[in-house]
Design an enzyme around this catalytic site. Structure first.
Site, PDB file in Angstrom:
ATOM      1  N   TYR A  52       0.839  -1.207   0.000  1.00 43.12           N
ATOM      2  CA  TYR A  52       0.000   0.000   0.000  1.00 43.12           C
ATOM      3  C   TYR A  52       0.876   1.261   0.000  1.00 43.12           C
ATOM      4  CZ  TYR A  52      -3.647  -3.222   1.809  1.00 43.12           C
ATOM      5  OH  TYR A  52      -4.515  -4.257   2.017  1.00 43.12           O
ATOM      6  N   PRO A 190     -15.374  -5.254   3.686  1.00 46.82           N
ATOM      7  CA  PRO A 190     -16.693  -5.231   4.331  1.00 46.82           C
ATOM      8  C   PRO A 190     -17.754  -4.517   3.495  1.00 46.82           C
ATOM      9  CG  PRO A 190     -15.175  -3.722   5.446  1.00 46.82           C
ATOM     10  CD  PRO A 190     -14.356  -4.540   4.481  1.00 46.82           C
ATOM     11  N   LEU A 191     -17.307  -3.612   2.608  1.00 45.90           N
ATOM     12  CA  LEU A 191     -18.269  -2.922   1.749  1.00 45.90           C
ATOM     13  C   LEU A 191     -18.208  -3.468   0.318  1.00 45.90           C
ATOM     14  CD1 LEU A 191     -17.747   0.799   2.884  1.00 45.90           C
ATOM     15  CD2 LEU A 191     -19.292  -0.907   3.822  1.00 45.90           C
ATOM     16  N   ALA A 192     -17.672  -4.682   0.178  1.00 45.84           N
ATOM     17  CA  ALA A 192     -17.545  -5.303  -1.146  1.00 45.84           C
ATOM     18  C   ALA A 192     -16.836  -4.363  -2.124  1.00 45.84           C
ATOM     19  CB  ALA A 192     -18.925  -5.710  -1.671  1.00 45.84           C
ATOM     20  N   GLY A 194     -16.604  -1.240  -1.969  1.00 41.48           N
ATOM     21  CA  GLY A 194     -17.321   0.019  -2.169  1.00 41.48           C
ATOM     22  C   GLY A 194     -18.670  -0.164  -2.851  1.00 41.48           C
TER      23      GLY A 194
END
Ligand code: SF4
Ligand code: SF4
Length: 335
Positions: A52, A190-192, A194
């Protein structure tokens, strides 16, 4: 803040962790501010990666003086002993610490796993670093269900990170296996990526699963942090209204969403199909255009190389219109 134990590591961590991808789009000072806000809120789990870009460095700066109050997890794409040993040293230097709590093998393929676990593989470096007290525990991060199934049998694996959210529940049975075997389960995406636009509902769905040790949504602003804390602190059962909303989201996204299972492989011309969809998600939904473009440029075969043979679509269990979706990727990245 609710705390859970991260499997056999024994580490007591907040159920909400900090995903370190989006800090690439802020700066070191902004990261420091966020770290103090996390500390005050009782969030003690930080996730980053060698891959990252500046994330480890920003975190190293931001955590100076308060590092002891956090559990730091990072990961590396290195597959050989030599490369992994070098990456561990780089992570320690970037994070300005002499100890990393959890070091993970980052998203290996099946072939990579053989290299990692074979003679001269990355696992040797991780085990040596653990014996030397440079890292505390060893984990793995994965995207494909068949590899998740394999990883629960590896005795060196103390934690597994895998996508889990209200439209990607393919790992649910294996999350249970993790709980039975005391392997820490870390939720990514967790939000796939986005695709799910209601973070509160997304986090409440995830935290209702007792097999989850920690969820690590990416955060780069205090507003997101507050919203996520409120979501995990509400431990009341999901209401009928929320369950109806979950069904609605599944119906909307369910047929058009890449789960990164890789069953579509091999592409006739060598396109890494799910990898390109991930980059498109970062480009469109995470506001990380430059990062996504740089990665896309590094992909050996671009979406525009698709010859439209349709072989991948025959193999996709979700019947995704892959050719159409790749055309969209090619249009976005311009090649
Ligand atoms: S349709 Fe395109 S992406 Fe799918 S296998 Fe053929 S060349 Fe590859
Ligand atoms: S395109 Fe389909 S088969 Fe390929 S990774 Fe995505 S969901 Fe799986």
């Amino acid at each position: 803040m609710e705390y859970r134990v991260l499997g056999k590591t024994g580490l007591k961590i907040s159920s909400l962790g900090f995903g370190g991808i989006p800090i690439q789009r802020i700066d070191a000072e902004g990261t420091k501010k966020l770290m103090y806000q996390l500390k005050d809120a009782g969030v003690n789990y930080i996730d980053t990666a060698r891959g990252y870009t500046v994330s480890e460095e920003y975190l190293g700066y931001g955590l100076e003086g308060i590092r002891d109050q956090f559990v730091i997890a990072t990961k590396s794409m290195a597959r050989t002993k030599e490369a992994m040993a070098a990456d561990i040293e780089t992570s320690l230097k970037n994070l300005r610490t002499d100890y990393i709590d959890l070091y993970q093998v980052h998203n290996p393929t099946e072939k990579d796993i053989d290299t990692v676990m074979g003679p001269g593989g990355a696992l040797e470096a991780l085990q040596e670093a653990k014996a030397a007290g440079k890292i505390g525990h060893i984990g793995i991060t994965l995207h494909a269900e068949d590899l998740f199934k394999k990883a629960v049998d590896f005795d060196w694996v103390e934690t597994i990170m895998f996508p889990y959210n209200l439209v990607e529940t393919q790992g649910e049975k294996l999350i249970k296996v993790c709980a039975e075997r005391n392997i820490g389960f870390i939720v990514m995406k967790p939000l796939a990526g986005g695709a799910i636009e209601d973070p509160t509902l997304a986090l409440r769905f995830i935290m209702a699963n007792p097999g989850v040790s920690v969820v690590i949504p990416g955060m780069a602003a205090e507003k997101e942090l507050k919203q996520n804390i409120a979501a995990v602190e509400d431990t009341s059962p999901l209401t009928a209204e929320e369950n109806a909303k979950i069904l609605e989201i599944r119906n909307t996204l369910g047929t058009q969403f890449c789960r990164r299972c890789n069953y579509c492989a091999p592409c006739s011309v060598g396109i890494q199909i799910p990898a390109l969809f991930i980059l498109e998600g970062y480009y469109s939904r995470y506001d990380l255009q430059d990062w996504a473009i740089a990665r896309y440029k590094g992909s050996a075969v671009k979406a525009s190389a698709c010859v439209g043979c349709g072989a991948c679509e025959d193999r996709c269990p979700y019947n995704l219109p892959i050719r159409k979706m790749l055309k969209n990727v090619a249009d976005k990245f311009g090649e």
